[in-house]
Design a protein around this motif. Structure first.
Motif, PDB file in Angstrom:
ATOM      1  N   ALA A  23       0.840  -1.212   0.000  1.00 25.74           N
ATOM      2  CA  ALA A  23       0.000   0.000   0.000  1.00 25.74           C
ATOM      3  C   ALA A  23       0.870   1.254   0.000  1.00 25.74           C
ATOM      4  O   ALA A  23       0.589   2.219  -0.721  1.00 25.74           O
ATOM      5  CB  ALA A  23      -0.937  -0.017   1.201  1.00 25.74           C
ATOM      6  N   LEU A  24       1.937   1.245   0.790  1.00 29.37           N
ATOM      7  CA  LEU A  24       2.830   2.395   0.845  1.00 29.37           C
ATOM      8  C   LEU A  24       3.571   2.560  -0.483  1.00 29.37           C
ATOM      9  O   LEU A  24       3.712   3.674  -0.995  1.00 29.37           O
ATOM     10  CB  LEU A  24       3.807   2.261   2.016  1.00 29.37           C
ATOM     11  CG  LEU A  24       4.763   3.422   2.235  1.00 29.37           C
ATOM     12  CD1 LEU A  24       4.040   4.766   2.324  1.00 29.37           C
ATOM     13  CD2 LEU A  24       5.597   3.170   3.508  1.00 29.37           C
ATOM     14  N   ARG A  25       4.010   1.466  -1.065  1.00 32.37           N
ATOM     15  CA  ARG A  25       4.665   1.521  -2.386  1.00 32.37           C
ATOM     16  C   ARG A  25       3.720   2.138  -3.413  1.00 32.37           C
ATOM     17  O   ARG A  25       4.110   3.006  -4.197  1.00 32.37           O
ATOM     18  CB  ARG A  25       5.096   0.124  -2.852  1.00 32.37           C
ATOM     19  CG  ARG A  25       5.746   0.143  -4.242  1.00 32.37           C
ATOM     20  CD  ARG A  25       6.005  -1.250  -4.806  1.00 32.37           C
ATOM     21  NE  ARG A  25       4.899  -2.165  -4.671  1.00 32.37           N
ATOM     22  CZ  ARG A  25       3.807  -2.180  -5.455  1.00 32.37           C
ATOM     23  NH1 ARG A  25       3.686  -1.334  -6.438  1.00 32.37           N
ATOM     24  NH2 ARG A  25       2.854  -3.071  -5.248  1.00 32.37           N
ATOM     25  N   SER A  26       2.466   1.721  -3.375  1.00 36.05           N
ATOM     26  CA  SER A  26       1.463   2.253  -4.299  1.00 36.05           C
ATOM     27  C   SER A  26       1.321   3.769  -4.154  1.00 36.05           C
ATOM     28  O   SER A  26       1.290   4.496  -5.152  1.00 36.05           O
ATOM     29  CB  SER A  26       0.121   1.565  -4.034  1.00 36.05           C
ATOM     30  OG  SER A  26      -0.911   2.174  -4.760  1.00 36.05           O
ATOM     31  N   ALA A  27       1.245   4.238  -2.920  1.00 31.34           N
ATOM     32  CA  ALA A  27       1.120   5.686  -2.687  1.00 31.34           C
ATOM     33  C   ALA A  27       2.372   6.420  -3.163  1.00 31.34           C
ATOM     34  O   ALA A  27       2.279   7.482  -3.786  1.00 31.34           O
ATOM     35  CB  ALA A  27       0.857   5.960  -1.209  1.00 31.34           C
ATOM     36  N   LEU A  28       3.532   5.869  -2.870  1.00 30.88           N
ATOM     37  CA  LEU A  28       4.779   6.504  -3.296  1.00 30.88           C
ATOM     38  C   LEU A  28       4.864   6.591  -4.815  1.00 30.88           C
ATOM     39  O   LEU A  28       5.302   7.610  -5.364  1.00 30.88           O
ATOM     40  CB  LEU A  28       5.983   5.748  -2.731  1.00 30.88           C
ATOM     41  CG  LEU A  28       6.227   5.913  -1.230  1.00 30.88           C
ATOM     42  CD1 LEU A  28       7.211   4.876  -0.724  1.00 30.88           C
ATOM     43  CD2 LEU A  28       6.713   7.320  -0.922  1.00 30.88           C
ATOM     44  N   MET A  29       4.411   5.557  -5.488  1.00 29.03           N
ATOM     45  CA  MET A  29       4.430   5.578  -6.951  1.00 29.03           C
ATOM     46  C   MET A  29       3.464   6.637  -7.481  1.00 29.03           C
ATOM     47  O   MET A  29       3.810   7.358  -8.421  1.00 29.03           O
ATOM     48  CB  MET A  29       4.081   4.190  -7.502  1.00 29.03           C
ATOM     49  CG  MET A  29       5.208   3.186  -7.329  1.00 29.03           C
ATOM     50  SD  MET A  29       4.756   1.486  -7.780  1.00 29.03           S
ATOM     51  CE  MET A  29       4.109   1.691  -9.413  1.00 29.03           C
ATOM     52  N   ARG A  30       2.290   6.745  -6.885  1.00 30.79           N
ATOM     53  CA  ARG A  30       1.342   7.772  -7.321  1.00 30.79           C
ATOM     54  C   ARG A  30       1.881   9.173  -7.058  1.00 30.79           C
ATOM     55  O   ARG A  30       1.493  10.129  -7.717  1.00 30.79           O
ATOM     56  CB  ARG A  30      -0.014   7.589  -6.627  1.00 30.79           C
ATOM     57  CG  ARG A  30      -0.785   6.383  -7.119  1.00 30.79           C
ATOM     58  CD  ARG A  30      -2.251   6.375  -6.712  1.00 30.79           C
ATOM     59  NE  ARG A  30      -2.537   6.866  -5.393  1.00 30.79           N
ATOM     60  CZ  ARG A  30      -2.426   6.163  -4.252  1.00 30.79           C
ATOM     61  NH1 ARG A  30      -2.008   4.906  -4.305  1.00 30.79           N
ATOM     62  NH2 ARG A  30      -2.741   6.692  -3.078  1.00 30.79           N
ATOM     63  N   ALA A  31       2.788   9.281  -6.090  1.00 31.16           N
ATOM     64  CA  ALA A  31       3.397  10.579  -5.774  1.00 31.16           C
ATOM     65  C   ALA A  31       4.629  10.848  -6.638  1.00 31.16           C
ATOM     66  O   ALA A  31       5.319  11.846  -6.432  1.00 31.16           O
ATOM     67  CB  ALA A  31       3.759  10.632  -4.297  1.00 31.16           C
ATOM     68  N   GLY A  32       4.923   9.947  -7.574  1.00 33.46           N
ATOM     69  CA  GLY A  32       6.003  10.204  -8.516  1.00 33.46           C
ATOM     70  C   GLY A  32       7.288   9.427  -8.287  1.00 33.46           C
ATOM     71  O   GLY A  32       8.258   9.616  -9.016  1.00 33.46           O
ATOM     72  N   CYS A  33       7.322   8.560  -7.346  1.00 30.89           N
ATOM     73  CA  CYS A  33       8.525   7.777  -7.062  1.00 30.89           C
ATOM     74  C   CYS A  33       8.550   6.555  -8.000  1.00 30.89           C
ATOM     75  O   CYS A  33       7.542   5.860  -8.127  1.00 30.89           O
ATOM     76  CB  CYS A  33       8.488   7.333  -5.596  1.00 30.89           C
ATOM     77  SG  CYS A  33      10.020   6.649  -4.977  1.00 30.89           S
ATOM     78  N   PRO A  34       9.679   6.296  -8.664  1.00 34.25           N
ATOM     79  CA  PRO A  34       9.761   5.111  -9.523  1.00 34.25           C
ATOM     80  C   PRO A  34       9.512   3.823  -8.726  1.00 34.25           C
ATOM     81  O   PRO A  34       9.832   3.738  -7.543  1.00 34.25           O
ATOM     82  CB  PRO A  34      11.203   5.143 -10.051  1.00 34.25           C
ATOM     83  CG  PRO A  34      11.643   6.559  -9.876  1.00 34.25           C
ATOM     84  CD  PRO A  34      10.912   7.081  -8.675  1.00 34.25           C
ATOM     85  N   ARG A  35       8.955   2.818  -9.398  1.00 30.73           N
ATOM     86  CA  ARG A  35       8.516   1.574  -8.751  1.00 30.73           C
ATOM     87  C   ARG A  35       9.596   0.931  -7.875  1.00 30.73           C
ATOM     88  O   ARG A  35       9.335   0.578  -6.734  1.00 30.73           O
ATOM     89  CB  ARG A  35       8.032   0.582  -9.806  1.00 30.73           C
ATOM     90  CG  ARG A  35       7.528  -0.717  -9.217  1.00 30.73           C
ATOM     91  CD  ARG A  35       7.024  -1.671 -10.314  1.00 30.73           C
ATOM     92  NE  ARG A  35       6.415  -2.840  -9.761  1.00 30.73           N
ATOM     93  CZ  ARG A  35       5.165  -2.909  -9.301  1.00 30.73           C
ATOM     94  NH1 ARG A  35       4.402  -1.858  -9.325  1.00 30.73           N
ATOM     95  NH2 ARG A  35       4.685  -4.033  -8.819  1.00 30.73           N
ATOM     96  N   GLU A  36      10.795   0.760  -8.414  1.00 26.36           N
ATOM     97  CA  GLU A  36      11.849   0.081  -7.652  1.00 26.36           C
ATOM     98  C   GLU A  36      12.224   0.869  -6.398  1.00 26.36           C
ATOM     99  O   GLU A  36      12.409   0.301  -5.327  1.00 26.36           O
ATOM    100  CB  GLU A  36      13.092  -0.148  -8.525  1.00 26.36           C
ATOM    101  CG  GLU A  36      12.862  -1.101  -9.687  1.00 26.36           C
ATOM    102  CD  GLU A  36      12.135  -0.435 -10.863  1.00 26.36           C
ATOM    103  OE1 GLU A  36      12.203   0.807 -11.014  1.00 26.36           O
ATOM    104  OE2 GLU A  36      11.476  -1.173 -11.626  1.00 26.36           O
ATOM    105  N   GLU A  37      12.344   2.181  -6.554  1.00 24.66           N
ATOM    106  CA  GLU A  37      12.657   3.028  -5.402  1.00 24.66           C
ATOM    107  C   GLU A  37      11.501   3.028  -4.407  1.00 24.66           C
ATOM    108  O   GLU A  37      11.723   2.997  -3.195  1.00 24.66           O
ATOM    109  CB  GLU A  37      12.953   4.457  -5.846  1.00 24.66           C
ATOM    110  CG  GLU A  37      14.280   4.615  -6.541  1.00 24.66           C
ATOM    111  CD  GLU A  37      14.526   6.058  -6.965  1.00 24.66           C
ATOM    112  OE1 GLU A  37      14.076   6.991  -6.261  1.00 24.66           O
ATOM    113  OE2 GLU A  37      15.175   6.247  -8.005  1.00 24.66           O
ATOM    114  N   ALA A  38      10.282   3.080  -4.910  1.00 23.38           N
ATOM    115  CA  ALA A  38       9.106   3.084  -4.042  1.00 23.38           C
ATOM    116  C   ALA A  38       9.075   1.814  -3.190  1.00 23.38           C
ATOM    117  O   ALA A  38       8.757   1.867  -1.997  1.00 23.38           O
ATOM    118  CB  ALA A  38       7.831   3.207  -4.867  1.00 23.38           C
ATOM    119  N   GLN A  39       9.410   0.683  -3.806  1.00 22.29           N
ATOM    120  CA  GLN A  39       9.448  -0.585  -3.063  1.00 22.29           C
ATOM    121  C   GLN A  39      10.481  -0.520  -1.942  1.00 22.29           C
ATOM    122  O   GLN A  39      10.195  -0.880  -0.802  1.00 22.29           O
ATOM    123  CB  GLN A  39       9.758  -1.751  -4.006  1.00 22.29           C
ATOM    124  CG  GLN A  39       9.829  -3.104  -3.323  1.00 22.29           C
ATOM    125  CD  GLN A  39       8.489  -3.609  -2.842  1.00 22.29           C
ATOM    126  OE1 GLN A  39       7.446  -3.268  -3.390  1.00 22.29           O
ATOM    127  NE2 GLN A  39       8.500  -4.421  -1.793  1.00 22.29           N
TER     128      GLN A  39
END
Length: 186
Positions: free
Chosen positions: A128-144
Motif C-alpha cells: 500500500a505504501l509503495r502504491s502511494a509513493l508511486m502515485r506521488a512520482g517515485c519510480p517503482r523500484e525506489e518506491a518498493q
C-alpha cells in the motif's frame, strides 16, 4: 470493568494481555485475571481457546490497519495518505509505548502458527505504501525500497524505544522516516 455482551468487547482486552505477555506467556489464568472474565465465558466466545483468541486479536489489528492505513494509502491522495499514516501510526502505537502485536508474534514461536496473517500484515503495508509513493512520482523500484525501509524503520523504532524506555526515540524516528519519504516524492 465493562460489561461484556459480545465477542468484540473482549478482543481489545485480550490484545493487551497478548501485548504484555506474548502468545507463549499468555495463559488462560492470566487472561481471566486481566480481563475479569471467567473461563466459561471465555470459552463461550472462543471455543477454540487461546489460539482462537489470538487469531481474533490479529484479525482486529488487521482490520484497524486496513481501514486506517492500507486503504487510504491505496486509494487516497498519496501525499495526504502518507502524512496521515505517520499520525495514525504514532497514535496507534502510543508514540512508541505500545508494541506491535503482529511484530511480537513474528519474533517468537507463534510465527509458525500465524505465519499467513503475520506475513500478510507486513506485505500489505509495504504494498500500500509503495502504491502511494508511486502515485506521488517515485519510480517503482525506489518506491518498493522506501516502503520496505519505512515499515522496517517503524518496527525497529518500536523495539528500540521500548527497550530504552524512550518514546522520544520513536517520535524522532517517525519524523526522520517521514522526511526521507517526503524527499523521495520530490
Amino acid at each position: 470493568m465493562k460489561t461484556v455482551y459480545e465477542r468484540a468487547d473482549i478482543v481489545p482486552l485480550l490484545a493487551e494481555v497478548f501485548r504484555e505477555f506474548g502468545y507463549e506467556g499468555t495463559s488462560l489464568s492470566r487472561i481471566t485475571e486481566r480481563t475479569g472474565m471467567g473461563k466459561g465465558s471465555l470459552y463461550h466466545f472462543f471455543p477454540g481457546g487461546k489460539e482462537e483468541m489470538a487469531a481474533a486479536v490479529l484479525a482486529d489489528v488487521d482490520a484497524w490497519f486496513e481501514h486506517a492505513i492500507y486503504q487510504p494509502l491505496r486509494k487516497g491522495d498519496a501525499r495526504e495518505a502518507i502524512a496521515a499514516m505517520w499520525v495514525n501510526v504514532d497514535e496507534y502505537f502510543r508514540s512508541g509505548g505500545r508494541i506491535c502485536l503482529v511484530g511480537a508474534f513474528a519474533l517468537d514461536e507463534t510465527r509458525a502458527r500465524f505465519s499467513a496473517a503475520i506475513g500478510d500484515y507486513f506485505l500489505r503495508w509495504i504494498d500500500a505504501l509503495r502504491s502511494a509513493l508511486m502515485r506521488a512520482g517515485c519510480p517503482r523500484e525506489e518506491a518498493q525500497l522506501f516502503a520496505e525501509e519505512a515499515v522496517a524503520g517503524i518496527q525497529g523504532a518500536l523495539v528500540l524505544s521500548r527497550a530504552l524506555d524512550d518514546k522520544r526515540l520513536f517520535i524522532r524516528s517517525l519524523k526522520a522516516l517521514a522526511k526521507r519519504l517526503e524527499a523521495a516524492m520530490q
